[in-house]
Design an enzyme around this catalytic site. Structure first.
Site, PDB file in Angstrom:
ATOM      1  N   GLN A   1      -5.048  -1.665  10.088  1.00  0.00           N
ATOM      2  CA  GLN A   1      -5.204  -3.028   9.560  1.00  0.00           C
ATOM      3  C   GLN A   1      -5.886  -3.944  10.591  1.00  0.00           C
ATOM      4  O   GLN A   1      -5.388  -4.085  11.707  1.00  0.00           O
ATOM      5  CB  GLN A   1      -3.807  -3.554   9.198  1.00  0.00           C
ATOM      6  CG  GLN A   1      -3.786  -4.802   8.371  1.00  0.00           C
ATOM      7  CD  GLN A   1      -4.308  -4.575   6.957  1.00  0.00           C
ATOM      8  OE1 GLN A   1      -4.126  -3.518   6.372  1.00  0.00           O
ATOM      9  NE2 GLN A   1      -4.972  -5.571   6.421  1.00  0.00           N
TER      10      GLN A   1
ATOM     11  N   ASP B   1     -11.359   3.356   5.319  1.00  0.00           N
ATOM     12  CA  ASP B   1     -11.831   1.968   5.253  1.00  0.00           C
ATOM     13  C   ASP B   1     -13.329   1.860   5.570  1.00  0.00           C
ATOM     14  O   ASP B   1     -13.921   0.784   5.467  1.00  0.00           O
ATOM     15  CB  ASP B   1     -11.055   1.095   6.253  1.00  0.00           C
ATOM     16  CG  ASP B   1      -9.981   0.260   5.563  1.00  0.00           C
ATOM     17  OD1 ASP B   1     -10.125  -0.003   4.357  1.00  0.00           O
ATOM     18  OD2 ASP B   1      -9.014  -0.126   6.236  1.00  0.00           O
TER      19      ASP B   1
ATOM     20  N   LYS C   1       0.849  -1.202   0.000  1.00  0.00           N
ATOM     21  CA  LYS C   1       0.000   0.000   0.000  1.00  0.00           C
ATOM     22  C   LYS C   1       0.880   1.247   0.000  1.00  0.00           C
ATOM     23  O   LYS C   1       0.634   2.189  -0.747  1.00  0.00           O
ATOM     24  CB  LYS C   1      -0.907   0.019   1.239  1.00  0.00           C
ATOM     25  CG  LYS C   1      -2.114  -0.882   1.111  1.00  0.00           C
ATOM     26  CD  LYS C   1      -3.045  -0.701   2.295  1.00  0.00           C
ATOM     27  CE  LYS C   1      -4.145  -1.740   2.237  1.00  0.00           C
ATOM     28  NZ  LYS C   1      -5.034  -1.734   3.359  1.00  0.00           N
TER      29      LYS C   1
END
Ligand code: NAP
Length: 249
Positions: free
Chosen positions: A97, A120, A53
């Site tokens: 994450q 997200d 990423k």
């Protein structure tokens, strides 16, 4: 005739388009969009994922920061970092994450990410916006990617029967809302669904987001259906496979 939806080619194109957008932002406002990625623990797959990423960000002109923290990090320490990133002007998006180590309260952590930087779409306020089809809401990346694939191949969604196998908070559920917002007729299947094949066979558009190798077989799919395989599984030989029996289907 079978047509293959080429995700890699589309992804390349999209990255190029974003790069052009970033160039324009930099020219006009003299700042780069900034993304912070936070990972706890030493899971090698997650580490690679996060590093990728960051690499991609740098390639296309984003400013990015990666935080590789110990799995022992406390709730207080993580909340403090999120607080700092929330008020850091060079950071516009924050990715934490998941899953987090068991000793942490995941709900509290994801709710702490500021609504504007929650790329997200984990924060409950953003999830509510998605539920209410708020036009300005951020879109979670995997479902947004699926919608984009269909759009780029000009596959109509309105009035189509979309069957989604999987009801997770990151794929199945948000995708069902996005499909509804596009006027699809949506059926969601999960591990307790009876006669899965009979339902998937009715799909004009079938989305497999389960995480079980080849759970979708040829006799579960109708002729001319559009299929998106979200699954990423490692088979017994360590090879990456999907949820759909690609060859058979
Ligand atoms: P998840 O949280 O484990 O959810 C899996 C879903 O599949 C659950 O809703 C589960 O039902 C359902 N399921 C399990 N066994 C089933 C069965 N036999 N029949 C029908 N449904 C069944 O997984 P996820 O995070 O959504 O991810 C799904 C897959 O997509 C994984 O392979 C993951 O690695 C992959 N993924 C890919 C991307 C990408 O960008 N390509 C992104 C995210 C995830 P219950 O709810 O009843 O348990």
């Amino acid at each position: 005739m079978t047509q293959i939806i080429d995700g890699k080619a589309i992804s390349k194109k999209i990255l190029y388009e974003i790069q052009l957008e970033i160039d324009k932002i930099v020219e006009k406002h003299e700042y780069k969009p900034g993304l912070a990625v936070v990972l706890l623990g030493e899971d090698p797959a997650s580490q690679i994922y996060v590093k990728k990423k960051v690499e991609t960000c740098e390639k296309i002109g984003f400013y990015s920061e990666a935080y590789f923290l110990s799995s022992e990090t406390t709730q207080k320490e993580l909340l403090l970092l999120i607080d700092e990133l929330n008020s850091e002007p060079s950071i516009h998006g924050i990715l934490v994450q998941l899953p987090l180590p068991k000793h942490l309260n995941e709900k509290e952590i994801i709710s702490a990410i500021s609504v504007e930087k929650d790329v997200d779409v984990f924060n409950p306020i953003n999830q509510a916006k998605l539920l209410l089809s708020d036009k300005n809401c951020l879109k979670p990346c995997t479902p947004a990617g699926i919608m984009e694939l269909l759009k780029r191949y000009e596959i109509p969604i309105e009035g189509q029967h979309v069957v989604i196998v999987g009801r997770s908070n990151i794929v199945g559920k948000p995708l069902s809302l996005m499909m509804l917002a596009e006027n699809a007729t949506v059926t969601i299947c999960h591990s307790k669904t009876k006669n899965l094949g009979e339902i998937t066979k009715q799909a004009d558009i079938l989305i497999a987001a389960v995480g079980k190798e080849h759970i979708i077989k040829a006799d579960m799919v109708k002729e001319n259906a559009v299929i998106i395989d979200v699954g990423t599984n490692r088979n017994s030989e360590g090879k990456l496979t999907g949820d759909v029996d690609y060859k058979g289907v």
